[in-house]
Design a protein around this motif. Structure first.
Motif, PDB file in Angstrom:
ATOM      1  N   VAL A  10       0.846  -1.208   0.000  1.00  0.00           N
ATOM      2  CA  VAL A  10       0.000   0.000   0.000  1.00  0.00           C
ATOM      3  C   VAL A  10       0.879   1.255   0.000  1.00  0.00           C
ATOM      4  O   VAL A  10       0.636   2.211  -0.760  1.00  0.00           O
ATOM      5  CB  VAL A  10      -0.958  -0.011   1.217  1.00  0.00           C
ATOM      6  N   LEU A  11       1.919   1.229   0.831  1.00  0.00           N
ATOM      7  CA  LEU A  11       2.812   2.390   0.928  1.00  0.00           C
ATOM      8  C   LEU A  11       3.520   2.657  -0.404  1.00  0.00           C
ATOM      9  O   LEU A  11       3.533   3.799  -0.901  1.00  0.00           O
ATOM     10  CB  LEU A  11       3.843   2.129   2.030  1.00  0.00           C
ATOM     11  N   LEU A  12       4.060   1.599  -1.003  1.00  0.00           N
ATOM     12  CA  LEU A  12       4.771   1.766  -2.286  1.00  0.00           C
ATOM     13  C   LEU A  12       3.807   2.231  -3.391  1.00  0.00           C
ATOM     14  O   LEU A  12       4.157   3.089  -4.203  1.00  0.00           O
ATOM     15  CB  LEU A  12       5.417   0.443  -2.696  1.00  0.00           C
ATOM     16  N   SER A  13       2.591   1.659  -3.388  1.00  0.00           N
ATOM     17  CA  SER A  13       1.593   2.070  -4.396  1.00  0.00           C
ATOM     18  C   SER A  13       1.262   3.543  -4.240  1.00  0.00           C
ATOM     19  O   SER A  13       1.138   4.278  -5.225  1.00  0.00           O
ATOM     20  CB  SER A  13       0.296   1.283  -4.243  1.00  0.00           C
ATOM     21  N   ALA A  14       1.094   3.957  -2.980  1.00  0.00           N
ATOM     22  CA  ALA A  14       0.741   5.365  -2.739  1.00  0.00           C
ATOM     23  C   ALA A  14       1.865   6.287  -3.210  1.00  0.00           C
ATOM     24  O   ALA A  14       1.609   7.326  -3.831  1.00  0.00           O
ATOM     25  CB  ALA A  14       0.449   5.573  -1.258  1.00  0.00           C
ATOM     26  N   PHE A  15       3.104   5.888  -2.936  1.00  0.00           N
ATOM     27  CA  PHE A  15       4.230   6.724  -3.396  1.00  0.00           C
ATOM     28  C   PHE A  15       4.295   6.742  -4.930  1.00  0.00           C
ATOM     29  O   PHE A  15       4.596   7.780  -5.523  1.00  0.00           O
ATOM     30  CB  PHE A  15       5.552   6.229  -2.804  1.00  0.00           C
ATOM     31  N   PHE A 151      -4.497   0.914  -7.947  1.00  0.00           N
ATOM     32  CA  PHE A 151      -5.717   0.739  -7.149  1.00  0.00           C
ATOM     33  C   PHE A 151      -6.019  -0.750  -6.934  1.00  0.00           C
ATOM     34  O   PHE A 151      -6.369  -1.160  -5.829  1.00  0.00           O
ATOM     35  CB  PHE A 151      -6.909   1.431  -7.828  1.00  0.00           C
ATOM     36  N   CYS A 152      -5.876  -1.545  -8.017  1.00  0.00           N
ATOM     37  CA  CYS A 152      -6.178  -2.980  -7.897  1.00  0.00           C
ATOM     38  C   CYS A 152      -5.219  -3.654  -6.913  1.00  0.00           C
ATOM     39  O   CYS A 152      -5.639  -4.413  -6.037  1.00  0.00           O
ATOM     40  CB  CYS A 152      -6.059  -3.670  -9.256  1.00  0.00           C
ATOM     41  N   ILE A 153      -3.935  -3.342  -7.070  1.00  0.00           N
ATOM     42  CA  ILE A 153      -2.923  -3.954  -6.196  1.00  0.00           C
ATOM     43  C   ILE A 153      -3.163  -3.561  -4.733  1.00  0.00           C
ATOM     44  O   ILE A 153      -3.131  -4.401  -3.830  1.00  0.00           O
ATOM     45  CB  ILE A 153      -1.510  -3.458  -6.637  1.00  0.00           C
ATOM     46  N   SER A 154      -3.422  -2.262  -4.527  1.00  0.00           N
ATOM     47  CA  SER A 154      -3.613  -1.787  -3.148  1.00  0.00           C
ATOM     48  C   SER A 154      -4.878  -2.374  -2.549  1.00  0.00           C
ATOM     49  O   SER A 154      -4.884  -2.763  -1.369  1.00  0.00           O
ATOM     50  CB  SER A 154      -3.717  -0.272  -3.116  1.00  0.00           C
ATOM     51  N   PHE A 172      -4.928   6.294   4.466  1.00  0.00           N
ATOM     52  CA  PHE A 172      -3.465   6.404   4.453  1.00  0.00           C
ATOM     53  C   PHE A 172      -2.961   6.511   3.012  1.00  0.00           C
ATOM     54  O   PHE A 172      -2.138   7.369   2.686  1.00  0.00           O
ATOM     55  CB  PHE A 172      -2.897   5.166   5.154  1.00  0.00           C
ATOM     56  N   PHE A 173      -3.515   5.666   2.133  1.00  0.00           N
ATOM     57  CA  PHE A 173      -3.143   5.702   0.713  1.00  0.00           C
ATOM     58  C   PHE A 173      -3.470   7.074   0.118  1.00  0.00           C
ATOM     59  O   PHE A 173      -2.645   7.682  -0.571  1.00  0.00           O
ATOM     60  CB  PHE A 173      -3.912   4.604  -0.045  1.00  0.00           C
ATOM     61  N   ALA A 174      -4.687   7.566   0.418  1.00  0.00           N
ATOM     62  CA  ALA A 174      -5.106   8.865  -0.139  1.00  0.00           C
ATOM     63  C   ALA A 174      -4.206   9.986   0.374  1.00  0.00           C
ATOM     64  O   ALA A 174      -3.820  10.878  -0.390  1.00  0.00           O
ATOM     65  CB  ALA A 174      -6.564   9.138   0.222  1.00  0.00           C
ATOM     66  N   PHE A 175      -3.847   9.914   1.678  1.00  0.00           N
ATOM     67  CA  PHE A 175      -3.010  10.976   2.250  1.00  0.00           C
ATOM     68  C   PHE A 175      -1.637  11.013   1.580  1.00  0.00           C
ATOM     69  O   PHE A 175      -1.151  12.071   1.191  1.00  0.00           O
ATOM     70  CB  PHE A 175      -2.868  10.780   3.767  1.00  0.00           C
ATOM     71  N   ILE A 176      -1.024   9.832   1.433  1.00  0.00           N
ATOM     72  CA  ILE A 176       0.315   9.795   0.795  1.00  0.00           C
ATOM     73  C   ILE A 176       0.207  10.274  -0.657  1.00  0.00           C
ATOM     74  O   ILE A 176       1.081  10.989  -1.158  1.00  0.00           O
ATOM     75  CB  ILE A 176       0.908   8.361   0.828  1.00  0.00           C
ATOM     76  N   SER A 177      -0.901   9.899  -1.330  1.00  0.00           N
ATOM     77  CA  SER A 177      -1.045  10.255  -2.745  1.00  0.00           C
ATOM     78  C   SER A 177      -1.165  11.760  -2.965  1.00  0.00           C
ATOM     79  O   SER A 177      -0.709  12.279  -3.980  1.00  0.00           O
ATOM     80  CB  SER A 177      -2.283   9.586  -3.339  1.00  0.00           C
ATOM     81  N   ILE A 178      -1.823  12.437  -2.016  1.00  0.00           N
ATOM     82  CA  ILE A 178      -1.993  13.896  -2.225  1.00  0.00           C
ATOM     83  C   ILE A 178      -0.886  14.706  -1.541  1.00  0.00           C
ATOM     84  O   ILE A 178      -0.923  15.938  -1.573  1.00  0.00           O
ATOM     85  CB  ILE A 178      -3.382  14.403  -1.767  1.00  0.00           C
ATOM     86  N   LEU A 179       0.089  14.003  -0.962  1.00  0.00           N
ATOM     87  CA  LEU A 179       1.177  14.704  -0.265  1.00  0.00           C
ATOM     88  C   LEU A 179       1.906  15.726  -1.165  1.00  0.00           C
ATOM     89  O   LEU A 179       2.141  16.859  -0.732  1.00  0.00           O
ATOM     90  CB  LEU A 179       2.163  13.682   0.307  1.00  0.00           C
TER      91      LEU A 179
END
Lengths: 232, 85
Positions: A10-15, A151-154, A172-179
């Motif tokens: 999830v973290l890597l996908s978000a980054f 999205f599918c992987i996460s 958490f994913f959304a927060f990292i994505s809009i960072l």
């Protein structure tokens, strides 16, 4: 261990999502056209609405992907489906390295001409928060060819977490994505001009391209090692 | 000027307005941007003298040269505003 691997994915996908450039470019476009027309307070409202649009799109897309996996794939993808997604990530990384940015000095992307024109015209004619919110949605939609794999992987990883952590994982994913958008907004608020930011983007275009492609590749390898080889 | 077989006349006020908007984006103070815009418009008008038919490319080149003389940031944002995404 399994939860840690899921969180890592999830973290890597978000980054990887955060490293994509359409959202960032549209945000700059909106800011550029709004600063020229409106007072600062209104520009800030439009920027906030844009961020809300992007965040809600990401949350809804991730939730929708989770729902589809839950309903049609028995809550988890099979080994060959995960392998296909890992292969898709490697292909996406190659596409990002080779064709994501247009050649030349600017930060233009290889978007379809109609999509590009639509984004420019919407950014120029955005005058109220609702339009700005919808611009955020549209810009995320334009990025779907790359982001749908993420999205599918996460969603697959989030479904393997205990149910009480799943919504927190989506947020958490959304927060990292809009960072990057939040940082950009902070910079603009602190007095940086669009000129300096755009100059920085142009100067570091190669770095951004390599970073984005490498993140996709790392995620693909990570998934292949822990989700495919680990389960054989 | 000619743009894809369309002709239109030079509009000094439109150019000044465009430059003032872009100057606001580039955080240039209002009085400075007003002064620069007028200087650029004067330069472009001078360049246009004795030229009856020119292409849009020539016109944009002339405007770019004129803006570059007075403010590099303004020239950058004016000519890269369609190249952000």
């Amino acid at each position: 261990m399994s939860n840690l691997v899921s969180l890592g994915i999830v973290l890597l996908s978000a980054f990887a999502y955060a490293s994509l450039q359409v959202n960032l470019g549209c945000f700059l476009l909106l800011y550029h056209s709004s600063v020229g027309k409106h007072i600062r307070a209104k520009t800030r409202t439009l920027a906030t609405s844009y961020l809300a649009g992007v965040s809600i799109f990401i949350v809804l897309c991730l939730a929708a992907a989770g729902f589809v996996l839950l309903e049609f794939f028995n809550s988890a993808l099979s080994l060959w489906q995960i392998s296909a997604l890992a292969g898709g990530l490697v292909a996406a990384s190659l596409l990002i390295w080779l064709v994501y940015y247009r050649f030349g000095g600017a930060t233009e992307l290889w978007l379809p001409e109609s999509v590009k024109k639509f984004l420019y015209s919407r950014a120029k004619s955005t005058n109220n928060p609702v339009e700005s919110f919808s611009l955020g949605l549209v810009s995320c939609f334009a990025e779907l060819p790359f982001s749908i794999i993420l999205f599918c992987i996460s969603a697959n990883s989030l479904l393997s977490l205990p149910s009480q952590y799943q919504f927190a994982g989506i947020c958490f994913f959304a927060f990292i994505s809009i960072l990057p958008l939040l940082i950009l907004r902070l910079c603009l608020r602190k007095g940086s001009s669009i000129v300096s930011i755009q100059r920085w983007r142009t100067k570091n275009k190669l770095f951004l391209r390599i970073l984005s492609g490498t993140l996709f590749l790392c995620l693909g390898i990570f998934i292949f090692v822990f989700e495919v080889m680990g389960k054989i | 000027m000619k743009k894809r077989e369309q002709s239109y006349n030079f509009d000094r006020n439109a150019l000044i307005n465009e430059l003032m908007i872009e100057a606001k984006v580039a955080n240039i103070p209002l009085d400075v941007s007003c002064y620069i815009s007028k200087l650029v418009a004067d330069d472009v008008e001078r360049w246009l003298n004795n030229r009856y038919n020119i292409t849009e490319l020539d016109y944009r080149k002339a405007v770019k040269e004129a803006i570059k003389k007075y403010n590099a940031d303004l020239a950058y944002i004016y000519f890269n505003r369609d190249k952000i995404v």
